[in-house]
Design an enzyme around this catalytic site. Structure first.
Site, PDB file in Angstrom:
ATOM      1  N   GLY A 132       0.782  -1.229   0.000  1.00  0.00           N
ATOM      2  CA  GLY A 132       0.000   0.000   0.000  1.00  0.00           C
ATOM      3  C   GLY A 132       0.811   1.274   0.000  1.00  0.00           C
ATOM      4  O   GLY A 132       0.248   2.366   0.151  1.00  0.00           O
TER       5      GLY A 132
ATOM      6  N   PRO B  26       4.307  -5.565  -1.725  1.00  0.00           N
ATOM      7  CA  PRO B  26       4.125  -4.418  -2.608  1.00  0.00           C
ATOM      8  C   PRO B  26       3.748  -4.855  -4.020  1.00  0.00           C
ATOM      9  O   PRO B  26       4.281  -5.843  -4.543  1.00  0.00           O
ATOM     10  CB  PRO B  26       5.507  -3.748  -2.595  1.00  0.00           C
ATOM     11  CG  PRO B  26       6.458  -4.878  -2.328  1.00  0.00           C
ATOM     12  CD  PRO B  26       5.716  -5.836  -1.429  1.00  0.00           C
TER      13      PRO B  26
ATOM     14  N   ARG C 271      -8.261   2.644 -14.853  1.00  0.00           N
ATOM     15  CA  ARG C 271      -8.110   3.287 -13.549  1.00  0.00           C
ATOM     16  C   ARG C 271      -8.704   4.707 -13.470  1.00  0.00           C
ATOM     17  O   ARG C 271      -9.319   5.052 -12.468  1.00  0.00           O
ATOM     18  CB  ARG C 271      -6.639   3.308 -13.131  1.00  0.00           C
ATOM     19  CG  ARG C 271      -6.032   1.928 -12.944  1.00  0.00           C
ATOM     20  CD  ARG C 271      -4.596   1.981 -12.438  1.00  0.00           C
ATOM     21  NE  ARG C 271      -4.549   2.417 -11.055  1.00  0.00           N
ATOM     22  CZ  ARG C 271      -4.152   3.619 -10.659  1.00  0.00           C
ATOM     23  NH1 ARG C 271      -3.742   4.519 -11.543  1.00  0.00           N
ATOM     24  NH2 ARG C 271      -4.141   3.921  -9.383  1.00  0.00           N
TER      25      ARG C 271
ATOM     26  N   CYS D   8     -17.175   3.397 -26.800  1.00  0.00           N
ATOM     27  CA  CYS D   8     -18.523   3.964 -26.820  1.00  0.00           C
ATOM     28  C   CYS D   8     -19.096   3.998 -25.400  1.00  0.00           C
ATOM     29  O   CYS D   8     -20.057   3.315 -25.060  1.00  0.00           O
ATOM     30  CB  CYS D   8     -19.427   3.166 -27.748  1.00  0.00           C
ATOM     31  SG  CYS D   8     -20.989   4.011 -28.082  1.00  0.00           S
TER      32      CYS D   8
END
Length: 409
Positions: A229, A271, A309, A339
């Site tokens: 994190g 990680p 993302r 689209c």
């Protein structure tokens, strides 16, 4: 984000990014192996005073070449599915180097992983009960604890708060211990993962204290796993996790715990984004520049099917115009060809963008290709790794035949 000389000159290890799109086509994912090595070294230095092991959370990027690079520099794996486990073994990992951290999966997936030799992170009381019934004390496991701490850059990537689906609440410790005792389960480690994009040391220290306090109830531990994190840099001036400070503070707590516990344990981290995000670029070509009364739109030959993302998390990706870096600054919405509303960036100031210009989206090494899709019957792009000054194709571009391969008449 401090842009490196290579980024501002639009090259990686001396290789021009725009030329890569001529060689391998567009859109194109590109990874810089040197960046991955530097990130691994940074984490090693931060925790050099303790016995620390890295388990790369490979859901961030499962390309076999990335995994082989990780293995070559001593990084082991954390996987979340049988498919990732299989890919890890294809990359040359032994099953014992792989941790399987499922989330509510069918128990047969856990059984397959255990029988192959992977170490499982047990994430629910029903799974713990089943694990005890099935394996007794013949197989080791870790238990994933939910510390009920909310931290992270976005609610969608927070994984340790009370409402999260992940792990067994620390408030259920008595029940955990009851099941462990009932079946004499070999619990060799405790695990937690707070979330992603955590820049402050305080949440890491808070969950570390909770996990270490919980660990006092388990006499045979070998591992404390604090997940991952760590925040990476997305934009100029972005704050990131102070790894030196975090390393000193957690190492100090961990060493004190080991002394109290009576023996040294191993400290694990998992990680994912931290190791690969900044290594990656998504290169796209501008198809249309539309000057609208309300906005200037830059349309590119990619979309949320290749990089979801920004739409899924509102994530920021720094964008470079590598074809016209000295152009006059203008404000654009950079949008995709899907689209749907698939906006990569809103009101983004860029050097003037012209039809055919190549744009580079930074921080595309994590959760880019691995979250891509064939929506709108679009093919996934190729992937290239740059290492030792050489650009190597590590995944070819998909074709229409690939999309139709599993369909039957």
């Amino acid at each position: 984000m401090q842009l490196t000389q290579e980024e501002t000159s639009h090259s990686i290890q001396g290789i021009d990014l725009a030329e890569l799109t001529e060689q391998f086509g567009s859109p194109l994912y590109v990874y810089d192996a040197d960046v991955i090595r530097r990130k691994v070294t940074a984490l090693q230095h931060a925790f050099s005073s303790v016995d620390m092991k890295m388990k790369y959370a490979c859901k961030a990027n499962t390309n076999l070449s990335i995994l082989r690079l990780m293995r070559s520099i001593g990084v082991e794996l954390d996987v979340v599915s049988p498919g990732e486990l299989e890919i890890g073994m294809l990359a040359g990992y032994e099953a014992g180097q792989i941790t399987f951290t499922p989330s509510g999966v069918p128990f047969y997936e856990v059984q397959e992983a255990v029988e192959k030799g992977a170490i499982v992170n047990v994430d629910s009381l029903p799974l713990l009960e089943w694990f005890g019934q099935t394996f007794g004390n013949t197989k080791p496991c870790l238990i994933r604890i939910k510390p009920n701490v909310a931290a992270g850059g976005n609610i969608k990537i927070m994984t340790a708060h009370a409402d999260s689906k992940f792990g067994i609440s620390v408030l259920l410790l008595d029940q955990i211990l009851e099941v462990v005792k009932k079946y004499k389960i070999r619990v060799i480690g405790l695990h937690q993962h707070t979330g992603s994009d955590i820049k402050d040391a305080a949440p890491f220290l808070q969950v570390a204290d909770i996990l270490l306090d919980t660990a006092r109830h388990f006499p045979d531990l070998e591992v404390i796993d604090l997940g991952g994190g760590f925040k990476v840099s997305y934009k100029p001036g972005d704050e990131i996790t102070d790894m030196k400070l975090l390393g000193n503070k957690i190492s100090e707590r961990f060493q004190a715990f080991c002394k109290e516990y009576g023996r040294d344990l191993q400290l694990w981290f998992e990680p994912g984004k931290f190791l690969v995000s900044e290594s990656g670029y998504l290169l796209v070509k501008t198809t249309v520049v539309k000057e609208d009364p309300a906005r200037n739109f830059v349309h590119v030959d990619s979309g949320l099917n290749h990089l979801i993302r920004p739409m899924m998390y509102g994530a920021y990706h720094h964008i470079l115009n590598i074809s016209n870096p000295a152009g006059a600054l203008k404000t654009y919405n950079v949008v995709g060809y899907i689209c749907e509303t698939d906006t990569f960036a809103s009101d983004r100031e860029l050097p003037e963008v012209r039809q055919g210009d190549v744009l580079a989206f930074l921080n595309a090494g994590a959760y880019g290709f691995t979250m891509s899709s064939n929506y709108n019957a679009r093919q996934r792009p190729a992937e290239v790794m740059i290492d030792n000054g050489e650009a190597k194709l590590i995944r070819r571009r998909e074709t229409m035949e690939d999309l139709l391969r599993t369909q039957l008449d």
